[in-house]
Write an enzyme that holds these catalytic residues in place. Structure first.
Site, short mmCIF file in Angstrom:
data_model
loop_
_atom_site.label_atom_id
_atom_site.label_comp_id
_atom_site.label_asym_id
_atom_site.label_seq_id
_atom_site.Cartn_x
_atom_site.Cartn_y
_atom_site.Cartn_z
N GLN A 134 0.84 -1.21 0.00
CA GLN A 134 0.00 0.00 0.00
C GLN A 134 0.87 1.26 0.00
O GLN A 134 1.50 1.57 1.02
CB GLN A 134 -0.87 -0.02 1.27
CG GLN A 134 -1.75 1.19 1.48
CD GLN A 134 -2.46 1.13 2.83
OE1 GLN A 134 -1.91 0.58 3.79
NE2 GLN A 134 -3.66 1.67 2.91
N GLY A 135 0.91 1.97 -1.09
CA GLY A 135 1.71 3.19 -1.18
C GLY A 135 0.85 4.42 -0.94
O GLY A 135 0.51 5.13 -1.88
N GLU A 251 -9.55 -1.72 5.12
CA GLU A 251 -8.37 -1.94 5.96
C GLU A 251 -8.78 -1.98 7.44
O GLU A 251 -8.41 -2.88 8.18
CB GLU A 251 -7.33 -0.84 5.73
CG GLU A 251 -6.11 -1.01 6.64
CD GLU A 251 -4.99 -0.03 6.35
OE1 GLU A 251 -5.22 1.00 5.68
OE2 GLU A 251 -3.86 -0.29 6.80
C1 LIG Z 1 3.18 -1.02 11.46
C2 LIG Z 1 2.75 0.04 10.49
C3 LIG Z 1 2.48 -0.32 9.18
C4 LIG Z 1 2.12 0.65 8.26
N1 LIG Z 1 1.92 0.27 6.96
C5 LIG Z 1 1.64 1.21 6.03
C6 LIG Z 1 1.51 0.85 4.66
O1 LIG Z 1 1.65 -0.30 4.28
N2 LIG Z 1 1.27 1.82 3.76
C7 LIG Z 1 1.09 3.12 4.12
O2 LIG Z 1 0.84 3.93 3.24
N3 LIG Z 1 1.21 3.51 5.41
C8 LIG Z 1 1.49 2.58 6.37
N4 LIG Z 1 1.63 2.95 7.69
C9 LIG Z 1 1.57 4.36 8.03
C10 LIG Z 1 0.34 4.75 8.84
O3 LIG Z 1 -0.80 4.79 8.05
C11 LIG Z 1 0.66 6.12 9.48
O4 LIG Z 1 1.71 5.91 10.39
C12 LIG Z 1 -0.53 6.72 10.19
O5 LIG Z 1 -1.53 7.07 9.29
C13 LIG Z 1 -0.13 7.95 11.01
O6 LIG Z 1 0.59 8.85 10.22
P1 LIG Z 1 2.03 9.41 10.71
O7 LIG Z 1 2.85 8.23 11.15
O8 LIG Z 1 2.58 10.27 9.64
O9 LIG Z 1 1.73 10.24 12.00
P2 LIG Z 1 1.25 11.77 12.05
O10 LIG Z 1 0.17 11.99 11.07
O11 LIG Z 1 2.46 12.64 11.97
O12 LIG Z 1 0.64 11.85 13.51
C14 LIG Z 1 1.45 12.00 14.68
C15 LIG Z 1 0.53 12.06 15.88
O13 LIG Z 1 -0.33 13.19 15.76
C16 LIG Z 1 -1.69 12.78 15.90
N5 LIG Z 1 -2.54 13.58 15.00
C17 LIG Z 1 -2.29 13.88 13.70
N6 LIG Z 1 -3.31 14.60 13.19
C18 LIG Z 1 -4.22 14.72 14.17
C19 LIG Z 1 -5.49 15.37 14.27
N7 LIG Z 1 -6.05 16.00 13.21
N8 LIG Z 1 -6.18 15.30 15.44
C20 LIG Z 1 -5.64 14.65 16.52
N9 LIG Z 1 -4.42 14.04 16.49
C21 LIG Z 1 -3.74 14.08 15.35
C22 LIG Z 1 -1.72 11.33 15.50
O14 LIG Z 1 -2.81 10.66 16.10
C23 LIG Z 1 -0.39 10.83 16.03
O15 LIG Z 1 -0.50 10.50 17.39
C24 LIG Z 1 1.98 2.01 8.66
C25 LIG Z 1 2.22 2.35 9.99
C26 LIG Z 1 2.60 1.39 10.90
C27 LIG Z 1 2.87 1.80 12.31
#
Ligand SMILES: Cc1cc2nc3c(=O)[nH]c(=O)nc-3n(C[C@H](O)[C@H](O)[C@H](O)COP(=O)(O)OP(=O)(O)OC[C@H]3O[C@@H](n4cnc5c(N)ncnc54)[C@H](O)[C@@H]3O)c2cc1C
Length: 399
Positions: A134-135, A251
C-alpha cells in the site's frame, strides 16, 4: 475451479464445510498459521503440506470466501464465511491466503475496477499468487494523507510517476503496489488518483526500515521516472480520494477482525498458571491479576459479539465507514490490553527479545507486545479514528 453451490441452510453448510475440512486439511499443519511474505523471505518457507493446503483452499475459493466465484472467490455469505472460520478454528486449521491484496485491494477493485481490471487482478489475489503493498503514506502525509505529493504526469500513452512513500509494509517482497498519486496540484483531495504499479518497473526502489521489535517489514519506497501504463488507473483521473477512503474502510475492517485482536496464541489463564502459579483451589495465585484477566476476557468476548453484530449489518447492506473507525479503536485497545497482560504475566521472562535464556514463546510474546504498540497507529491513528467518529457517527461540530 471447484466451486460448489452453497447449501441452503447454515447448519447444512456447517456440516459440509466440516466434512470438506476433514478430507482436505493436512493434519501436519494443525495449529499452524498463515505465513506472511516477509517472514518467508527471512527463512520461514512454506513446506509441501502448506502449499498443498493453499492450492486446495484456492481451488475452493475459500481463501476469500465471500468474493464472487467468477473472480476466484467462494461466493459464500458473511455468515457462512464465519461458520467456515469457526470450523477451521475447531480443528486447528487456518486460512493460508492473506495479505493486503485480500484485505484491501481485492474488494476495492471489485467495486471500482473495470471488468478487465477485475479479471486481471482479483483472481491472482484470491489464489494467493500475487502480493500487494500500500503506497499511501509519505514523509509529509500520514494522518493528513491528502497532503501527499508523489507526482503523476500524463504523458499521452502512459503516466510518469516521481516521489517517495514511507511505511510501505512488505514493499520489498511485493509484486504490485496500489498507490495514491497527485495528478492535480491546484486541488487537495480532488487532485489525487489511484494507480496500480508493478514493483518490477524500472525506477521503483524499496528500502526496508527496522522496527522496534527487531523485525523489518516495511520500507521507504522511491519512484523515479516510473512509467505506468494507462490501464493501471483505477477509477477516473482525480477521483482517487473516494476510492482510497473506501479502501481504508476495508483496511480498518480487516484490522479489527477477531483474528488480529486475539493474537496471543496460548490463552492468558494458561499462561498465568504456568508463570504465576496457582493457589490451593487451582486458581491463578494472584487475585488482582486473576480479576484483570477475567475482565479482559469479558471485553474480548463482548468485542467478538460486537463483530458478529457488525457482520450481520454488512450482510444486510448496512456497512458504514465511520463504524469501522469505532471498531478499529476498540479492537486496538483490546489487543493492546491482551499483549500488556501477557508480558506482565511473563515477569522477567518477558524482558528479552533475542538470544539465549528465553523460550521461543517468551520471545514471541515480548516481540508481539512491542509490535502491538502500532495497532493504534497503522490504518489511521487512534486520534484520527476518534475524529472520524466524532464527525460522522456523533455528528459533532468540527472546529
Ligand atoms: C506497522 C505500520 C504499518 C504501516 N503500513 C503502512 C503501509 O503499508 N502503507 C502506508 O501507506 N502507510 C502505512 N503505515 C503508516 C500509517 O498509516 C501512518 O503511520 C498513520 O496514518 C499515522 O501517520 P504518521 O505516522 O505520519 O503520523 P502523524 O500523522 O504525523 O501523527 C502523529 C501524531 O499526531 C496525531 N494527530 C495527527 N493529526 C491529528 C489530528 N487532526 N487530530 C488529533 N491528532 C492528530 C496522530 O494521532 C499521532 O498520534 C503504517 C504504519 C505502521 C505503524
Amino acid at each position: 475451479m471447484d466451486h460448489q453451490a452453497a447449501p441452503q441452510t447454515d447448519e447444512q453448510f456447517r456440516a459440509s464445510a466440516r466434512q470438506w475440512l476433514a478430507d482436505n486439511f493436512p493434519v501436519s499443519l494443525k495449529g499452524g498459521k498463515y505465513i506472511l511474505p516477509h517472514t518467508q523471505e527471512e527463512g520461514e518457507k512454506p513446506g509441501p503440506d502448506y502449499l498443498l493446503w493453499k492450492g486446495r483452499i484456492a481451488n475452493k475459493g475459500w481463501g476469500v470466501p465471500t468474493w464472487p466465484a467468477r473472480y476466484g472467490g467462494g461466493g459464500l455469505t458473511t455468515c457462512q464465511a464465519e461458520i467456515l472460520a469457526e470450523e477451521m478454528a475447531r480443528i486447528g486449521a487456518f486460512n493460508p491466503i492473506g495479505g493486503l491484496g485480500v484485505m484491501m485491494l481485492g474488494p476495492t477493485v471489485l467495486e471500482f475496477g473495470t471488468e478487465e481490471q477485475k479479471l486481471r487482478h482479483v483472481p491472482p489475489i484470491a489464489r494467493g499468487e500475487i502480493e500487494w503493498c500500500q503506497g499511501f503514506s509519505e514523509p509529509g502525509a500520514g494522518s493528513d494523507l491528502a497532503s501527499l505529493r508523489t507526482r503523476c504526469e500524463d504523458k499521452g500513452d502512459h503516466f510518469l510517476v516521481n516521489g517517495q512513500k514511507i511505511w510501505t509494509s512488505f514493499a520489498h517482497v511485493s509484486d504490485w503496489c496500489f498507490c495514491l498519486v497527485r495528478t492535480d496540484t491546484s486541488r487537495k483531495q480532488a487532485g489525487i488518483s489511484f494507480l496500480l504499479i508493478d514493483m518490477r518497473t524500472e525506477g521503483v526502489e524499496a528500502r526496508p526500515i527496522s522496527l522496534i521489535n527487531g523485525v523489518s517489514h516495511f520500507c521507504e519506497t522511491f519512484f523515479t521516472d516510473v512509467k505506468v501504463p494507462k490501464e493501471n488507473l483505477l477509477g477516473e483521473v482525480n477521483a482517487g480520494w473516494g476510492i482510497a477512503k473506501r479502501l481504508l474502510q476495508h483496511e480498518r475492517n480487516g484490522l479489527s477482525s477477531q483474528r488480529n485482536v486475539a493474537n496471543v496464541e496460548r490463552g492468558l489463564p494458561d499462561l498465568a498458571r504456568a508463570y504465576v502459579g496457582t493457589d490451593d483451589e487451582g486458581r491463578i495465585a494472584d487475585a488482582d491479576l486473576r480479576a484483570r484477566i477475567t475482565a479482559h476476557m469479558m471485553r474480548q468476548h463482548a468485542y467478538g459479539l460486537t463483530l458478529r453484530h457488525r457482520n450481520a449489518g454488512i450482510e444486510a447492506g448496512l456497512e458504514g465507514s465511520a463504524q469501522m473507525s469505532v471498531l478499529k479503536n476498540l479492537g486496538a485497545r483490546v489487543a493492546q490490553d491482551l499483549n500488556e497482560l501477557a508480558v506482565e504475566i511473563l515477569g522477567i521472562a518477558g524482558l528479552g527479545w533475542e538470544g539465549p535464556g528465553y523460550s521461543e514463546e517468551e520471545l514471541e510474546l515480548t516481540s508481539g507486545w512491542l509490535y502491538s504498540k502500532c495497532f493504534s497507529i497503522y490504518g489511521g491513528s487512534h486520534e484520527v479514528q476518534n475524529n472520524i467518529t466524532a464527525k460522522r457517527v456523533l455528528a459533532l461540530p468540527s472546529a
